[in-house]
Motif scaffolding. Structure first.
Motif, PDB file in Angstrom:
ATOM      1  N   TYR A 172      13.146 -16.925  51.406  1.00 42.71           N
ATOM      2  CA  TYR A 172      13.147 -18.152  50.599  1.00 42.71           C
ATOM      3  C   TYR A 172      12.028 -18.074  49.558  1.00 42.71           C
ATOM      4  O   TYR A 172      10.856 -18.042  49.909  1.00 42.71           O
ATOM      5  N   SER A 177       8.517 -28.387  45.369  1.00 40.25           N
ATOM      6  CA  SER A 177       9.279 -29.510  44.811  1.00 40.25           C
ATOM      7  C   SER A 177       8.581 -30.051  43.569  1.00 40.25           C
ATOM      8  O   SER A 177       7.372 -30.257  43.567  1.00 40.25           O
ATOM      9  N   GLY A 178       9.368 -30.242  42.520  1.00 35.39           N
ATOM     10  CA  GLY A 178       8.810 -30.765  41.270  1.00 35.39           C
ATOM     11  C   GLY A 178       8.033 -29.726  40.480  1.00 35.39           C
ATOM     12  O   GLY A 178       7.248 -30.075  39.580  1.00 35.39           O
ATOM     13  N   THR A 226      14.774 -32.874  43.668  1.00 35.72           N
ATOM     14  CA  THR A 226      14.379 -33.928  42.728  1.00 35.72           C
ATOM     15  C   THR A 226      15.465 -34.292  41.729  1.00 35.72           C
ATOM     16  O   THR A 226      15.711 -35.472  41.464  1.00 35.72           O
TER      17      THR A 226
HETATM   18  C1  1GP Z   1      13.468 -26.843  47.640  1.00 39.09           C
HETATM   19  O1  1GP Z   1      11.310 -27.619  47.148  1.00 39.09           O
HETATM   20  C2  1GP Z   1      12.587 -27.424  46.649  1.00 39.09           C
HETATM   21  O2  1GP Z   1      13.197 -25.488  47.717  1.00 39.09           O
HETATM   22  C3  1GP Z   1      13.113 -28.643  46.009  1.00 39.09           C
HETATM   23  O3  1GP Z   1      12.497 -28.678  44.765  1.00 39.09           O
HETATM   24  O4  1GP Z   1      12.638 -31.082  44.269  1.00 39.09           O
HETATM   25  O5  1GP Z   1      11.988 -29.428  42.514  1.00 39.09           O
HETATM   26  O6  1GP Z   1      14.343 -29.527  43.334  1.00 39.09           O
HETATM   27  P1  1GP Z   1      12.900 -29.742  43.639  1.00 39.09           P
END
Ligand code: 1GP
Length: 246
Positions: A172, A177-178, A226
């Motif tokens: 992975y 996120s973000g 997000t």
């Molecule tokens: C999953 O952390 C991510 O791998 C999700 O990221 O919220 O930026 O889409 P986003």
């Protein structure tokens, strides 16, 4: 059939799999239901459920709700052992292999293992590699680990290979996120070229174009969180973009 086998079959059938991440913490009951129903009808292949922090005690109830209205697999994406419950179809049994914090390399896993056994939840061994997406991610704070700089291709490739040789079934690449910058095509390509197991890519994917680019670079599974929280109507477009190699 195991959820892992189902996921691999989906990758073969659709060219790549599209996963929507639902953070039970950022959702009330109504928005959870909307998100799951939209995923059901938009060609989303699976749901990941989890988050780095829970600000209330409703996680179990929300996972139960997700499971009750989802017609695709509901997979636990663990932020910590406290979010474990028997309502998931499977879980990513993850180790933060990019970090050097023993608690997130093996500590949480040891605490979780007997509980997972008791619940009978399917485990998918996953090597989790945190990449610097430029936003100072919550994972970085919570895991107490340093992300790998985006341009350190050699370091990332070595971690991915080590994960595979340790027996991880998935690798992975996570920008957080973000993230301001999603994982670059160059990095995806370099990792994909050396590993034989499927590659998950997530963090900062904000448009269908970026999702498609990641697939064309070699990602097998794309995760977004997000963007769907901001605009539910993009779900189908994102699914179609991820399925561009179908
Ligand atoms: C999953 O952390 C991510 O791998 C999700 O990221 O919220 O930026 O889409 P986003």
């Amino acid at each position: 059939m195991s959820i892992f086998t189902h996921l691999i079959d989906t990758v073969k059938k659709n060219g790549a799999a599209y996963v929507v991440l639902i953070d039970p913490d950022k959702n009330d009951e109504n928005s959870i239901q909307d998100r799951v129903l939209k995923a059901n009808e938009s060609g989303v292949d699976a749901l990941f459920v989890g988050g780095s922090l829970m600000m209330d005690t409703k996680c179990v109830e929300r996972v139960k709700l997700i499971k009750s209205c989802s017609n695709i697999p509901v997979i636990f994406f663990p932020g910590g052992v406290g979010q474990l419950n028997p309502y998931y179809d499977a879980m990513l049994f993850m180790s933060v292999i990019s970090g050097r914090n023993p608690h997130y390399l093996i500590g949480e896993q040891v605490i979780a293992a007997p509980l997972v056994k008791d619940m009978g939840v399917e485990t998918i061994p996953t090597g989790y590699i945190l990449i610097d997406g430029g936003a100072g991610s919550t994972v970085e704070f919570m895991s107490g680990t340093r992300p790998i700089p985006m341009d350190r291709v050699d370091v990332t490739v070595a971690h991915a290979l080590a994960g595979q040789y340790l027996g991880m079934k998935l690798i992975y690449l996570e920008a957080g996120s973000g993230a301001k910058q999603p994982v670059s095509s160059a990095l995806i390509e370099a990792v994909k070229n050396v590993i034989d197991v499927p590659l998950i890519v997530g963090g900062g994917i904000k448009t269908p174009e970026v999702a498609e680019r990641a697939v064309r670079a070699g990602a097998s599974i794309i995760v977004t969180g997000t963007i769907i929280e901001n605009d539910l109507n993009l779900t189908k477009e994102l699914a179609d973009a991820v399925h561009c190699r179908k």
